[in-house]
Scaffold this motif. Structure first.
Motif, PDB file in Angstrom:
ATOM      1  N   ALA A  28     -15.259 -35.682  -7.325  1.00  0.00           N
ATOM      2  CA  ALA A  28     -14.886 -36.563  -6.217  1.00  0.00           C
ATOM      3  C   ALA A  28     -13.378 -36.708  -6.083  1.00  0.00           C
ATOM      4  O   ALA A  28     -12.886 -37.350  -5.161  1.00  0.00           O
ATOM      5  N   GLY A  29     -12.666 -36.149  -6.987  1.00  0.00           N
ATOM      6  CA  GLY A  29     -11.204 -36.188  -6.919  1.00  0.00           C
ATOM      7  C   GLY A  29     -10.596 -37.482  -7.392  1.00  0.00           C
ATOM      8  O   GLY A  29      -9.425 -37.751  -7.155  1.00  0.00           O
ATOM      9  N   GLU A 190     -15.252 -25.461 -14.931  1.00  0.00           N
ATOM     10  CA  GLU A 190     -14.065 -25.741 -14.127  1.00  0.00           C
ATOM     11  C   GLU A 190     -14.213 -25.145 -12.732  1.00  0.00           C
ATOM     12  O   GLU A 190     -13.897 -25.788 -11.728  1.00  0.00           O
ATOM     13  N   LYS A 191     -14.702 -23.912 -12.648  1.00  0.00           N
ATOM     14  CA  LYS A 191     -14.906 -23.264 -11.347  1.00  0.00           C
ATOM     15  C   LYS A 191     -15.859 -24.082 -10.481  1.00  0.00           C
ATOM     16  O   LYS A 191     -15.631 -24.257  -9.277  1.00  0.00           O
ATOM     17  N   ASP A 192     -16.933 -24.580 -11.087  1.00  0.00           N
ATOM     18  CA  ASP A 192     -17.923 -25.370 -10.345  1.00  0.00           C
ATOM     19  C   ASP A 192     -17.297 -26.648  -9.788  1.00  0.00           C
ATOM     20  O   ASP A 192     -17.567 -27.040  -8.647  1.00  0.00           O
ATOM     21  N   ILE A 193     -16.454 -27.273 -10.608  1.00  0.00           N
ATOM     22  CA  ILE A 193     -15.792 -28.509 -10.169  1.00  0.00           C
ATOM     23  C   ILE A 193     -14.831 -28.224  -9.014  1.00  0.00           C
ATOM     24  O   ILE A 193     -14.814 -28.936  -8.005  1.00  0.00           O
ATOM     25  N   TYR A 194     -14.038 -27.169  -9.148  1.00  0.00           N
ATOM     26  CA  TYR A 194     -13.075 -26.825  -8.101  1.00  0.00           C
ATOM     27  C   TYR A 194     -13.795 -26.490  -6.795  1.00  0.00           C
ATOM     28  O   TYR A 194     -13.356 -26.897  -5.709  1.00  0.00           O
ATOM     29  N   GLN A 197     -14.960 -29.582  -5.114  1.00  0.00           N
ATOM     30  CA  GLN A 197     -13.863 -30.356  -4.535  1.00  0.00           C
ATOM     31  C   GLN A 197     -13.478 -29.871  -3.133  1.00  0.00           C
ATOM     32  O   GLN A 197     -12.920 -30.639  -2.353  1.00  0.00           O
ATOM     33  N   VAL A 198     -13.724 -28.586  -2.837  1.00  0.00           N
ATOM     34  CA  VAL A 198     -13.344 -28.028  -1.528  1.00  0.00           C
ATOM     35  C   VAL A 198     -14.587 -27.596  -0.732  1.00  0.00           C
ATOM     36  O   VAL A 198     -14.523 -26.687   0.081  1.00  0.00           O
ATOM     37  N   LYS A 201     -15.359 -25.688   3.149  1.00  0.00           N
ATOM     38  CA  LYS A 201     -14.360 -24.740   3.640  1.00  0.00           C
ATOM     39  C   LYS A 201     -14.958 -23.327   3.634  1.00  0.00           C
ATOM     40  O   LYS A 201     -15.955 -23.067   2.969  1.00  0.00           O
ATOM     41  N   PRO A 202     -14.366 -22.387   4.396  1.00  0.00           N
ATOM     42  CA  PRO A 202     -14.845 -21.004   4.407  1.00  0.00           C
ATOM     43  C   PRO A 202     -14.861 -20.409   3.002  1.00  0.00           C
ATOM     44  O   PRO A 202     -14.005 -20.725   2.172  1.00  0.00           O
ATOM     45  N   ALA A 203     -15.828 -19.514   2.748  1.00  0.00           N
ATOM     46  CA  ALA A 203     -16.026 -18.959   1.410  1.00  0.00           C
ATOM     47  C   ALA A 203     -14.767 -18.283   0.867  1.00  0.00           C
ATOM     48  O   ALA A 203     -14.426 -18.442  -0.315  1.00  0.00           O
ATOM     49  N   ASN A 204     -14.064 -17.518   1.739  1.00  0.00           N
ATOM     50  CA  ASN A 204     -12.867 -16.818   1.259  1.00  0.00           C
ATOM     51  C   ASN A 204     -11.752 -17.796   0.876  1.00  0.00           C
ATOM     52  O   ASN A 204     -10.978 -17.560  -0.047  1.00  0.00           O
ATOM     53  N   ILE A 205     -11.695 -18.921   1.581  1.00  0.00           N
ATOM     54  CA  ILE A 205     -10.700 -19.948   1.260  1.00  0.00           C
ATOM     55  C   ILE A 205     -11.060 -20.624  -0.058  1.00  0.00           C
ATOM     56  O   ILE A 205     -10.190 -20.873  -0.906  1.00  0.00           O
ATOM     57  N   ILE A 206     -12.337 -20.905  -0.237  1.00  0.00           N
ATOM     58  CA  ILE A 206     -12.797 -21.535  -1.476  1.00  0.00           C
ATOM     59  C   ILE A 206     -12.449 -20.662  -2.677  1.00  0.00           C
ATOM     60  O   ILE A 206     -11.944 -21.145  -3.692  1.00  0.00           O
ATOM     61  N   ASP A 207     -12.713 -19.345  -2.546  1.00  0.00           N
ATOM     62  CA  ASP A 207     -12.432 -18.424  -3.646  1.00  0.00           C
ATOM     63  C   ASP A 207     -10.960 -18.442  -4.024  1.00  0.00           C
ATOM     64  O   ASP A 207     -10.605 -18.467  -5.210  1.00  0.00           O
ATOM     65  N   LYS A 208     -10.081 -18.438  -3.015  1.00  0.00           N
ATOM     66  CA  LYS A 208      -8.641 -18.442  -3.285  1.00  0.00           C
ATOM     67  C   LYS A 208      -8.216 -19.740  -3.966  1.00  0.00           C
ATOM     68  O   LYS A 208      -7.398 -19.737  -4.891  1.00  0.00           O
ATOM     69  N   ILE A 209      -8.766 -20.849  -3.476  1.00  0.00           N
ATOM     70  CA  ILE A 209      -8.414 -22.143  -4.055  1.00  0.00           C
ATOM     71  C   ILE A 209      -8.894 -22.238  -5.497  1.00  0.00           C
ATOM     72  O   ILE A 209      -8.163 -22.707  -6.383  1.00  0.00           O
ATOM     73  N   VAL A 210     -10.120 -21.777  -5.748  1.00  0.00           N
ATOM     74  CA  VAL A 210     -10.675 -21.814  -7.102  1.00  0.00           C
ATOM     75  C   VAL A 210      -9.825 -20.972  -8.057  1.00  0.00           C
ATOM     76  O   VAL A 210      -9.515 -21.401  -9.167  1.00  0.00           O
ATOM     77  N   VAL A 211      -9.428 -19.772  -7.616  1.00  0.00           N
ATOM     78  CA  VAL A 211      -8.587 -18.905  -8.449  1.00  0.00           C
ATOM     79  C   VAL A 211      -7.254 -19.584  -8.750  1.00  0.00           C
ATOM     80  O   VAL A 211      -6.770 -19.574  -9.887  1.00  0.00           O
TER      81      VAL A 211
END
Length: 263
Positions: A28-29, A190-194, A197-198, A201-211
């Motif tokens: 929840a941030g 950690e990946k699941d939490i990140y 949190q987002v 959002k579009p899948a490609n954006i989520i992947d970049k944010i998670v990385v």
């Protein structure tokens, strides 16, 4: 850093599971830090010593009931005596080996004393060991650094490097040395939490944010990737490389231990 009602709500939602509740709060941030240092529940002293040739070292923790006793010269001398007893012992064997001495000291001062833990390092191959005790015995660090040339152990550059590393570990509290030492389940959590949190959002954006968040996570917990405590523009890996260049050698951190009193 989360309010009491938010904590209560998360615990209710997680059916009293503390770990699950913390995960919910982070998703929840609302939780700022992933980890918070435990406050010491016991008094006492952490003591460390390293041989003159830097080829071996040990650290012990001895607990007592009150801060008043831990600051007493009699108790400090007793901890030093137990450190001598710990030389050559297996890790965490001090309590049994020093039982008679501890019982006698309890009878003398009238306060409970526990020889809680001990650990010893011997250089594995070529390298050096350093130790540092902070806050009058509240924090203790021991580290082993490997090198290729035996002569480097006496190089002032190496001695300064060892001192800096113990200071850094004391201050920054890394969880491991390199990212390959982070358990796979921890990385996935950690990946699941990140991702949570987002959400949306579009899948490609989520992947970049998670990385990106995962890289930051590694930089927070992995010793060689952390910003060096004395110069935030450098990583610990860069500090090792600079020392290696100056000494004409190559340095690696083999292992370290960081104790907080009572934790």
């Amino acid at each position: 850093g989360v309010g009491m009602m938010e904590c209560k709500k998360a615990l209710v939602e997680a059916n009293g599971d503390k770990t699950a509740a913390i995960k919910l709060l982070r998703e929840a941030g609302m939780a700022i830090a992933a980890k918070r240092a435990d406050r010491a529940a016991k008094q006492g002293i952490i003591s460390a010593e390293v041989a003159a040739d830097s080829q071996s070292g040990l650290m012990v923790e001895v607990n007592c009931e009150t801060d008043f006793v831990s600051k007493n010269d009699n108790f400090k001398a007793f901890v030093a005596e137990l450190a001598r007893t710990a030389r050559g012992l297996a890790d965490n064997a001090l309590a049994e080996a020093a039982k008679a001495k501890v019982d006698a000291k309890i009878a003398e001062i009238g306060e409970n004393i526990v020889a809680r833990r001990n650990i010893g390092y011997k250089v594995q191959g070529t390298g050096a060991i350093a130790a540092y005790v902070h806050l009058g015995g509240k924090l203790g660090v021991m580290v082993e650094v490997g090198c290729k040339n035996a002569a480097s152990v006496q190089n002032p550059v190496v001695k300064a490097l060892l001192a800096d590393l113990t200071l850094h570990i004391t201050a920054v509290n890394p969880a491991c040395i390199t990212r390959d030492q982070v358990p796979a389940e921890t990385v996935q959590a950690e990946k699941d939490i990140y991702a949570k949190q987002v959400e949306g959002k579009p899948a490609n954006i989520i992947d970049k944010i998670v990385v990106g968040k995962l890289e930051k996570f590694y930089g927070q917990i992995c010793l060689v990737e952390q910003a060096f405590v004395k110069d935030q523009d450098k990583t610990v890996a860069a500090v090792l490389a600079e020392a290696g260049k100056a000494a004409g050698d190559e340095f690696t951190i083999r292992r370290f231990v960081r104790w907080q009193l009572g934790a």
